[in-house]
Design an enzyme around this catalytic site. Structure first.
Site, PDB file in Angstrom:
ATOM      1  N   SER A 115      10.949   2.333  -1.000  1.00 53.56           N
ATOM      2  CA  SER A 115       9.660   2.791  -0.511  1.00 53.56           C
ATOM      3  C   SER A 115       8.969   3.740  -1.494  1.00 53.56           C
ATOM      4  O   SER A 115       8.845   3.410  -2.664  1.00 53.56           O
ATOM      5  CB  SER A 115       9.864   3.422   0.858  1.00 53.56           C
ATOM      6  OG  SER A 115       8.672   3.352   1.567  1.00 53.56           O
ATOM      7  N   HIS A 122      11.447  -2.250   7.430  1.00 54.08           N
ATOM      8  CA  HIS A 122      11.345  -1.410   6.234  1.00 54.08           C
ATOM      9  C   HIS A 122      12.578  -0.520   6.114  1.00 54.08           C
ATOM     10  O   HIS A 122      12.756   0.410   6.900  1.00 54.08           O
ATOM     11  CB  HIS A 122      10.086  -0.557   6.421  1.00 54.08           C
ATOM     12  CG  HIS A 122       9.742   0.324   5.286  1.00 54.08           C
ATOM     13  ND1 HIS A 122       9.271  -0.159   4.087  1.00 54.08           N
ATOM     14  CD2 HIS A 122       9.785   1.671   5.163  1.00 54.08           C
ATOM     15  CE1 HIS A 122       9.030   0.860   3.273  1.00 54.08           C
ATOM     16  NE2 HIS A 122       9.335   1.979   3.909  1.00 54.08           N
TER      17      HIS A 122
HETATM   18  C1  GTR Z   1       4.711   5.264   4.240  1.00 54.06           C
HETATM   19  C2  GTR Z   1       3.788   5.012   3.080  1.00 54.06           C
HETATM   20  C3  GTR Z   1       4.360   3.958   2.197  1.00 54.06           C
HETATM   21  C4  GTR Z   1       5.826   4.141   1.914  1.00 54.06           C
HETATM   22  C5  GTR Z   1       6.588   4.747   3.062  1.00 54.06           C
HETATM   23  C6  GTR Z   1       7.940   5.363   2.725  1.00 54.06           C
HETATM   24  O1  GTR Z   1       4.211   6.174   5.132  1.00 54.06           O
HETATM   25  O2  GTR Z   1       2.560   4.631   3.597  1.00 54.06           O
HETATM   26  O3  GTR Z   1       3.607   3.861   1.004  1.00 54.06           O
HETATM   27  O4  GTR Z   1       6.005   4.876   0.765  1.00 54.06           O
HETATM   28  O5  GTR Z   1       5.897   5.735   3.700  1.00 54.06           O
HETATM   29  O6  GTR Z   1       8.112   5.983   1.684  1.00 54.06           O
HETATM   30  O7  GTR Z   1       8.830   5.239   3.574  1.00 54.06           O
END
Ligand code: GTR
Length: 430
Positions: free
Chosen positions: A267, A408
């Site tokens: 991420s 995610h």
């Molecule tokens: C979210 C963000 C993403 C990603 C994510 C993370 O809020 O919008 O770009 O980086 O966090 O790091 O888990």
């Protein structure tokens, strides 16, 4: 007249809001809504000249693209005349049930131990012949979150509260131990003969917008400078810098094969891993896990998270210049396939997750496809073909890809693919 002023005062916020709503299009999560877009060319220089050879790429186009990403996206990393120092604070030769030697190493960025520092957690396989390859990456919750062992120091720094990390007043608690273990399967990695190293990203720059007063940025200010210039680094730049300092330390370890250190990140920390490897050719392999916008995903598709949305929510991640492109991605002089191409000829693996539409899995896949011509310049196979279905890794060339079924995250399934890929490209027998 008075009436008109009153009316404007009343309507003002509404008018401004309407303007903003117009500039901030709804989030696209349906492929059919992706607008027509064109990607900036990979193998044509800014002066219009074609890039035909490795030499053209290495001497002209690559430095040009690196500069463009620094100036418009991540910010330039200031030159550093210092040197990282390190000290092993703790060693457990019988960690992971005897499979690993685990060290906690302090990395100091100033000549005195009281200055900014980071803690590196290193697992070395006990069963090893010769030097071992390694993976290094930043973690979200501190090293104590990687393994629930009470002897690992609890990180005292500022932390983001997330579901299940048991943060109270932005500090870790005893209950936070092991909360990120699923993302760091040390057993698996060590069992496959690799070292694993990780450090907390907030040791380098706490992840909130404080005008760059804490973290490492102030170490680099000129006399009188109080925040980075518009084309200087934000937090991602600082996190990437920390990865290179961790690498300095790993390269000095006689147990580690310095030509085979992979950088990995999930991420926002996948964005940092990519930017670290773009700038630092010593990383021998690069893994982007669900890195999304500003990571592996193409910005110009404006699918899921966009440049405008990311800069509004996280104004400290990128350089100030990047904000010019909020809701105007078509004006960006670069796109992320060009960032991925900066990894070449080093092996690159991009992973997405099927439910992670915010990170635009297809945009991540396409960026890896469009980066592949540079691998071909080196005589390597990149990535080709249609997007594979979930849980069907495509990793026969030097650019690997998979779409994990699910949300995610970075899980054992992802790690298994990274290890398989590294084994293959590094010619390791299992
Ligand atoms: C979210 C963000 C993403 C990603 C994510 C993370 O809020 O919008 O770009 O980086 O966090 O790091 O888990």
């Amino acid at each position: 007249m008075k009436l008109l002023i009153c009316l404007l005062a009343l309507l003002g916020p509404w008018l401004a809001g309407a303007g903003l709503a117009q500039r901030r299009p709804p989030v696209i999560q349906d492929e059919a809504q992706v607008p027509a877009y064109s990607l900036p060319p990979l193998l044509v220089g800014q002066d219009g000249s074609p890039v035909r050879t490795r030499k053209d790429w290495e001497q002209k186009r690559r430095p040009e693209l690196l500069r463009l990403f620094a100036t418009h996206v991540y910010g330039h990393t200031p030159a550093w005349s210092g040197q990282v120092r390190w000290k092993t604070l703790q060693e457990n030769p019988q960690a992971l049930g005897g499979k690993a030697t685990r060290r906690e190493i302090a990395l100091y960025f100033t000549p005195d131990d009281a200055g900014p520092q980071a803690r590196l957690l290193l697992y070395l396989p006990n069963q090893r012949r010769g030097r071992v390859p390694a993976f290094v990456g930043l973690n979200f919750n501190g090293n104590h979150a990687v393994e629930a062992d009470p002897t690992i120091a609890l990180n005292p720094n500022w932390m983001n509260p997330w579901a299940e990390n048991f943060i109270v007043n932005n500090r870790a608690t005893e209950r936070s131990r092991g909360c990120e273990a699923r993302r760091w399967p040390a057993d698996l990695v060590v069992g496959r003969g690799y070292a694993l190293a990780t450090l907390y990203y907030g040791d380098l720059d706490p992840d909130f917008d404080d005008g760059f007063q804490n973290g490492i940025h102030p170490l680099f200010y000129r006399a009188g400078q109080t925040r980075p210039d518009s084309a200087q680094w934000g937090s991602i730049g600082a996190w990437a810098w920390g990865l290179s300092r961790a690498l300095d330390c790993l390269l000095a370890d006689p147990a580690i094969d310095g030509k085979r250190v992979a950088v990995v990140g999930h991420s926002r920390l996948g964005k940092a891993a990519l930017w670290a490897a773009a700038q630092d050719p010593r990383f021998g392999l690069v893994v982007s896990n669900n890195s999304g916008c500003g990571g592996a995903a193409l910005s110009k598709r404006i699918f899921g998270e966009t440049v405008g949305l990311i800069n509004e929510q996280f104004p400290h991640w990128f350089c100030k210049n990047f904000q010019q492109y909020n809701y105007f991605e078509e004006r960006l002089p670069v796109d992320q396939h060009q960032l991925l191409a900066l990894m070449a000829p080093r092996p690159l693996y991009v992973a997405s997750a099927s439910e992670d539409l915010w990170a635009d899995p297809r945009g991540e896949f396409l960026a890896a496809i469009h980066a592949s011509p540079v691998y071909q310049l080196y005589g390597h196979q990149g990535l080709a073909g249609d997007m594979p279905p979930p849980n069907t890794p495509r990793a026969t060339g030097r650019v690997g890809y998979h779409l994990r079924a699910g949300a995610h995250d970075m899980l054992a399934y992802d790690w298994e693919q990274y290890l398989n890929f590294a084994d293959r490209v590094w010619g390791r027998r299992r």
